[in-house]
Design a protein around this motif. Structure first.
Motif, PDB file in Angstrom:
ATOM      1  N   SER A  98      -9.751 -14.325   1.169  1.00 24.33           N
ATOM      2  CA  SER A  98      -9.610 -12.880   1.159  1.00 24.33           C
ATOM      3  C   SER A  98      -8.221 -12.535   1.686  1.00 24.33           C
ATOM      4  O   SER A  98      -7.386 -13.407   1.847  1.00 24.33           O
ATOM      5  CB  SER A  98     -10.700 -12.242   2.012  1.00 24.33           C
ATOM      6  OG  SER A  98     -10.611 -12.711   3.326  1.00 24.33           O
ATOM      7  N   GLN A 100      -4.699  -9.812   1.300  1.00 24.87           N
ATOM      8  CA  GLN A 100      -4.011  -9.100   0.235  1.00 24.87           C
ATOM      9  C   GLN A 100      -3.546 -10.039  -0.860  1.00 24.87           C
ATOM     10  O   GLN A 100      -2.875 -11.036  -0.614  1.00 24.87           O
ATOM     11  CB  GLN A 100      -2.819  -8.339   0.813  1.00 24.87           C
ATOM     12  CG  GLN A 100      -2.251  -7.308  -0.153  1.00 24.87           C
ATOM     13  CD  GLN A 100      -1.263  -6.383   0.520  1.00 24.87           C
ATOM     14  OE1 GLN A 100      -0.833  -6.650   1.633  1.00 24.87           O
ATOM     15  NE2 GLN A 100      -0.914  -5.312  -0.142  1.00 24.87           N
ATOM     16  N   GLY A 101      -3.930  -9.692  -2.081  1.00 20.63           N
ATOM     17  CA  GLY A 101      -3.388 -10.372  -3.240  1.00 20.63           C
ATOM     18  C   GLY A 101      -4.070 -11.598  -3.783  1.00 20.63           C
ATOM     19  O   GLY A 101      -3.504 -12.261  -4.639  1.00 20.63           O
ATOM     20  N   PRO A 102      -5.284 -11.968  -3.338  1.00 18.71           N
ATOM     21  CA  PRO A 102      -5.888 -13.176  -3.916  1.00 18.71           C
ATOM     22  C   PRO A 102      -6.390 -12.897  -5.318  1.00 18.71           C
ATOM     23  O   PRO A 102      -6.813 -11.794  -5.638  1.00 18.71           O
ATOM     24  CB  PRO A 102      -7.062 -13.459  -2.977  1.00 18.71           C
ATOM     25  CG  PRO A 102      -7.467 -12.121  -2.488  1.00 18.71           C
ATOM     26  CD  PRO A 102      -6.198 -11.335  -2.367  1.00 18.71           C
ATOM     27  N   GLU A 103      -6.351 -13.914  -6.171  1.00 15.71           N
ATOM     28  CA  GLU A 103      -6.843 -13.756  -7.528  1.00 15.71           C
ATOM     29  C   GLU A 103      -8.357 -13.786  -7.524  1.00 15.71           C
ATOM     30  O   GLU A 103      -8.958 -14.687  -6.932  1.00 15.71           O
ATOM     31  CB  GLU A 103      -6.315 -14.867  -8.426  1.00 15.71           C
ATOM     32  CG  GLU A 103      -6.832 -14.771  -9.863  1.00 15.71           C
ATOM     33  CD  GLU A 103      -6.196 -15.793 -10.782  1.00 15.71           C
ATOM     34  OE1 GLU A 103      -5.261 -16.478 -10.344  1.00 15.71           O
ATOM     35  OE2 GLU A 103      -6.660 -15.892 -11.936  1.00 15.71           O
ATOM     36  N   GLN A 104      -8.956 -12.813  -8.178  1.00 12.50           N
ATOM     37  CA  GLN A 104     -10.396 -12.787  -8.317  1.00 12.50           C
ATOM     38  C   GLN A 104     -10.761 -13.291  -9.712  1.00 12.50           C
ATOM     39  O   GLN A 104     -10.141 -12.913 -10.696  1.00 12.50           O
ATOM     40  CB  GLN A 104     -10.943 -11.366  -8.118  1.00 12.50           C
ATOM     41  CG  GLN A 104     -10.737 -10.850  -6.706  1.00 12.50           C
ATOM     42  CD  GLN A 104     -11.405  -9.514  -6.450  1.00 12.50           C
ATOM     43  OE1 GLN A 104     -12.311  -9.115  -7.179  1.00 12.50           O
ATOM     44  NE2 GLN A 104     -10.961  -8.817  -5.426  1.00 12.50           N
TER      45      GLN A 104
ATOM     46  N   SER B  32      -0.079  -4.862  -3.484  1.00 15.06           N
ATOM     47  CA  SER B  32      -0.255  -5.923  -4.456  1.00 15.06           C
ATOM     48  C   SER B  32      -0.816  -5.282  -5.713  1.00 15.06           C
ATOM     49  O   SER B  32      -1.775  -4.513  -5.646  1.00 15.06           O
ATOM     50  CB  SER B  32      -1.220  -7.002  -3.941  1.00 15.06           C
ATOM     51  OG  SER B  32      -0.674  -7.693  -2.849  1.00 15.06           O
ATOM     52  N   PHE B  34      -1.843  -5.767 -10.010  1.00 16.94           N
ATOM     53  CA  PHE B  34      -2.322  -6.731 -10.986  1.00 16.94           C
ATOM     54  C   PHE B  34      -2.492  -6.050 -12.345  1.00 16.94           C
ATOM     55  O   PHE B  34      -2.690  -4.842 -12.428  1.00 16.94           O
ATOM     56  CB  PHE B  34      -3.704  -7.290 -10.594  1.00 16.94           C
ATOM     57  CG  PHE B  34      -3.816  -7.803  -9.185  1.00 16.94           C
ATOM     58  CD1 PHE B  34      -3.962  -6.931  -8.122  1.00 16.94           C
ATOM     59  CD2 PHE B  34      -3.806  -9.166  -8.929  1.00 16.94           C
ATOM     60  CE1 PHE B  34      -4.085  -7.400  -6.821  1.00 16.94           C
ATOM     61  CE2 PHE B  34      -3.934  -9.644  -7.636  1.00 16.94           C
ATOM     62  CZ  PHE B  34      -4.072  -8.758  -6.584  1.00 16.94           C
ATOM     63  N   TYR B  36      -5.193  -6.897 -15.469  1.00 17.30           N
ATOM     64  CA  TYR B  36      -6.291  -7.702 -15.997  1.00 17.30           C
ATOM     65  C   TYR B  36      -6.544  -7.306 -17.450  1.00 17.30           C
ATOM     66  O   TYR B  36      -6.337  -6.155 -17.832  1.00 17.30           O
ATOM     67  CB  TYR B  36      -7.581  -7.460 -15.195  1.00 17.30           C
ATOM     68  CG  TYR B  36      -7.698  -8.241 -13.908  1.00 17.30           C
ATOM     69  CD1 TYR B  36      -7.074  -7.802 -12.746  1.00 17.30           C
ATOM     70  CD2 TYR B  36      -8.453  -9.415 -13.849  1.00 17.30           C
ATOM     71  CE1 TYR B  36      -7.200  -8.523 -11.559  1.00 17.30           C
ATOM     72  CE2 TYR B  36      -8.586 -10.133 -12.675  1.00 17.30           C
ATOM     73  CZ  TYR B  36      -7.961  -9.682 -11.530  1.00 17.30           C
ATOM     74  OH  TYR B  36      -8.093 -10.390 -10.363  1.00 17.30           O
ATOM     75  N   ASP B  94      -4.485  -3.600  -5.016  1.00 16.86           N
ATOM     76  CA  ASP B  94      -5.261  -4.126  -3.905  1.00 16.86           C
ATOM     77  C   ASP B  94      -5.263  -3.073  -2.811  1.00 16.86           C
ATOM     78  O   ASP B  94      -4.217  -2.772  -2.229  1.00 16.86           O
ATOM     79  CB  ASP B  94      -4.632  -5.427  -3.407  1.00 16.86           C
ATOM     80  CG  ASP B  94      -5.506  -6.123  -2.363  1.00 16.86           C
ATOM     81  OD1 ASP B  94      -5.538  -7.359  -2.369  1.00 16.86           O
ATOM     82  OD2 ASP B  94      -6.132  -5.427  -1.541  1.00 16.86           O
ATOM     83  N   SER B  98      -8.272  -7.470   0.046  1.00 21.19           N
ATOM     84  CA  SER B  98      -8.687  -7.889  -1.297  1.00 21.19           C
ATOM     85  C   SER B  98      -9.692  -6.948  -1.947  1.00 21.19           C
ATOM     86  O   SER B  98     -10.458  -7.360  -2.824  1.00 21.19           O
ATOM     87  CB  SER B  98      -9.208  -9.320  -1.290  1.00 21.19           C
ATOM     88  OG  SER B  98     -10.387  -9.446  -0.534  1.00 21.19           O
TER      89      SER B  98
END
Lengths: 115, 112
Positions: A98, A100-104, B32, B34, B36, B94, B98
């Motif tokens: 966990s 900031q920024g982890p790939e899910q 952060s 992303f 998808y 984010d 997370s």
């Protein structure tokens, strides 16, 4: 590596019935998430687990939704009783860590239709 | 609170032409971000992510995005669209620890 597994893929129930969804995350992933994706919208986080503890459940309708993650691996999400507005795709995701920024990594989802 | 706004609900391009999917973000700190992609009846797949390193981020399948702090934007681009790029694309921020907040999505349509 195997991805995130979810079952069932599809479920149709009548309102006021109960339903349960199952998720098996990627092996070794400590963090698990449940999202609700209503048609035409982006996924919305319902609950986040770190191992078997809840990190964030602020958007989970606790009067009808519940979730657990036994032994920090598999998880189940339950709705009881279901309402028409619960019709959606329920997505499970996991991440290695966990912060900031982890790939899910997302599973294929369970499409729920409430009639 | 962190949020993202995807400026187009649908974008139509011809195969071989450039793709531009627009996203603006709102964040009280360096976020952060992303992108998808979601193909029909398939799970969400990460295209690329920005985590305060290089502002130009390269992803899979030829996609890239540029983080512009002055414009609070994180637009997704690809020089030449392919039929297999047709899908729904989500810009994501984010929100902390997370917790991801998704935009409403942009449906990319690619015609031959």
């Amino acid at each position: 590596e195997a991805g995130v597994a979810q079952s069932p893929r599809y479920k149709i129930i009548e309102k006021r019935q109960s339903v349960a969804f199952w998720c098996n995350p990627i092996s070794g992933h400590a963090t698990l998430y449940w999202y609700q994706q209503i048609l035409g919208q982006g996924p919305k986080l319902l609950i986040q687990f770190q191992n078997n503890g809840v990190v964030d459940d602020s958007q989970l309708p606790k009067d009808r939704f519940s979730a657990e993650r036994l032994k920090g691996v598999d998880s189940t999400l339950k709705i009881q009783p279901a309402k028409l507005e619960d019709s959606a795709v329920y997505l499970c995701a996991s991440s290695l860590v966990s912060g900031q920024g982890p790939e899910q990594y997302f599973g294929p989802g369970t499409r729920l239709t409430v009639t | 609170a962190q949020s993202v706004t995807q400026l187009d609900s649908h974008v139509s391009v011809s195969e071989g032409t450039p793709v531009l999917l627009r996203c603006n973000y709102s964040s009280s700190y360096s976020p952060s971000l992303f992108w998808y992609v979601q193909h029909p009846n398939k799970g969400l797949q990460l295209l690329l992510k920005y985590t305060s390193a290089a502002t130009l981020v390269k992803g899979i399948n030829g996609f890239e995005a540029e983080f512009k702090k002055s414009e609070t934007s994180f637009h997704l681009t690809k020089p030449s669209a392919h039929m297999s790029d047709a899908a729904e694309y989500f810009c994501v921020v984010d929100s902390g620890y997370s917790t991801l907040t998704f935009g409403k999505g942009t449906m990319l349509l690619v015609s031959p």
